[in-house]
Design a protein around this motif. Structure first.
Motif, short mmCIF file in Angstrom:
data_model
loop_
_atom_site.label_atom_id
_atom_site.label_comp_id
_atom_site.label_asym_id
_atom_site.label_seq_id
_atom_site.Cartn_x
_atom_site.Cartn_y
_atom_site.Cartn_z
N SER A 164 -7.17 2.32 7.56
CA SER A 164 -7.61 1.61 6.38
C SER A 164 -6.76 2.01 5.19
O SER A 164 -6.16 3.09 5.16
N HIS A 165 -6.70 1.12 4.19
CA HIS A 165 -5.84 1.33 3.03
C HIS A 165 -6.60 0.91 1.77
O HIS A 165 -7.14 -0.21 1.72
N THR A 198 6.00 2.95 0.30
CA THR A 198 5.29 1.68 0.15
C THR A 198 5.42 0.86 1.43
O THR A 198 6.53 0.61 1.91
N VAL A 217 -6.56 -0.34 -1.95
CA VAL A 217 -5.63 -1.03 -2.84
C VAL A 217 -6.35 -1.38 -4.14
O VAL A 217 -7.56 -1.62 -4.14
N ARG A 218 -5.60 -1.44 -5.21
CA ARG A 218 -6.20 -1.74 -6.50
C ARG A 218 -6.22 -3.24 -6.73
O ARG A 218 -5.54 -3.79 -7.59
N VAL A 264 0.86 -1.19 0.00
CA VAL A 264 0.00 0.00 0.00
C VAL A 264 0.90 1.24 0.00
O VAL A 264 1.99 1.23 0.56
N GLU A 265 0.41 2.30 -0.63
CA GLU A 265 1.17 3.54 -0.72
C GLU A 265 0.72 4.51 0.36
O GLU A 265 -0.47 4.80 0.51
N TYR A 299 -11.43 -1.69 -6.74
CA TYR A 299 -10.52 -1.53 -5.62
C TYR A 299 -11.09 -2.25 -4.39
O TYR A 299 -12.23 -2.71 -4.38
N ARG A 306 -10.81 -1.85 0.13
CA ARG A 306 -10.27 -1.12 1.28
C ARG A 306 -9.99 -2.11 2.40
O ARG A 306 -10.88 -2.81 2.87
#
Length: 250
Positions: free
Chosen positions: A174-175, A148, A177-178, A142-143, A165, A167
């Motif tokens: 929370s992050h 990263t 992500v694709r 995750v960025e 995506y 979450r």
């Protein structure tokens, strides 16, 4: 490991005789005691402990006069070395209570030989060295402000769908992500994650509460209550009660 010593408890004599017969027919069981009520079960367990032959598992009816199976189960869970509990009942509605007591399994009457054998297998595995857990899935990158970070699946409480995506919700935040939710569901299934709704994937290890109310099911994960779709309710309940996921990533 040595053969299992078990205690069968049921106030109905025909049902008790049938259960004891099936247990004695299982080669993994070497000793089967019986009791007609909760008080007799406690006396039998105390006697076995005093003789240095503690009972490995109690196969227990729920609706009994006096000390019922749920009350007895809670008492047994407080033992210094509690026996495994397998509920054998005609009533499906107590599965959530069994989950809270950490019962090893939940069987519905009439008990099939194959289903009882599965319960005995669970008890035997839980009483001996556990199975080797599957490998933990690769952490998700995750960025965060140009940096990263790799989030392990074990830190994720639940995942929420956001189109293509997803979450990831953890204790610290929370992050986004694709990665589609369907992809994470496939990757993390063996790590103890279950799809409970078209929008949510939950980590079974982080489930705090399962609630059934007027046919509606919700699950509490990381302090958040999430809906459980009707088609996923039975699978979630059965997995939590049986703890099939316990070796995954724990």
């Amino acid at each position: 490991m040595a053969g299992l010593r078990v205690l069968a408890v049921d106030d109905e004599l025909p049902a008790l005789d049938d259960l004891a017969y099936l247990l004695r027919s299982d080669p993994r069981v070497t000793e089967v005691g019986t009791a007609r009520d909760g008080a007799a079960a406690l006396r039998s367990l105390d006697r076995a402990l005093a003789e240095g032959r503690p009972v490995d598992a109690v196969f227990l009816d729920i609706r009994m006069p006096g000390l019922d199976g749920l009350v007895l189960g809670r008492l047994l869970s407080r033992f210094a070395a509690p026996p495994k509990i397998v509920y054998v009942t005609a009533y499906e509605g107590h599965a959530v209570d069994a989950f809270e007591i950490k019962a090893e399994d939940y069987l519905l009457k009439p008990v099939r030989r194959e289903r009882l054998a599965e319960a005995v297998r669970r008890v035997a595995e839980a009483s001996g060295p556990g199975p080797r857990p599957p490998a933990e899935p690769e952490p998700v990158p995750v960025e965060l402000s140009g940096v990263t970070r790799f989030v392990p699946a074990a830190e994720v409480h639940y995942v929420e769908a956001h189109g293509d995506y997803a979450r990831l919700h953890t204790a610290s935040g929370s992050h986004l992500v694709r990665i589609p939710l369907n992809t994470l569901e496939e990757r993390w299934r063996d790590a103890g994650f279950l799809r409970v709704h078209r929008s949510h994937l939950v980590a079974l290890r982080h489930v705090e509460q399962l609630r059934l109310d007027s046919g509606r099911c919700t699950v509490r994960v990381g302090g958040i209550e999430l809906p459980v779709s009707r088609r996923h309710t039975r699978e979630l309940r059965d997995l939590l009660v049986r703890r099939d996921w316990r070796g995954a990533g724990t």
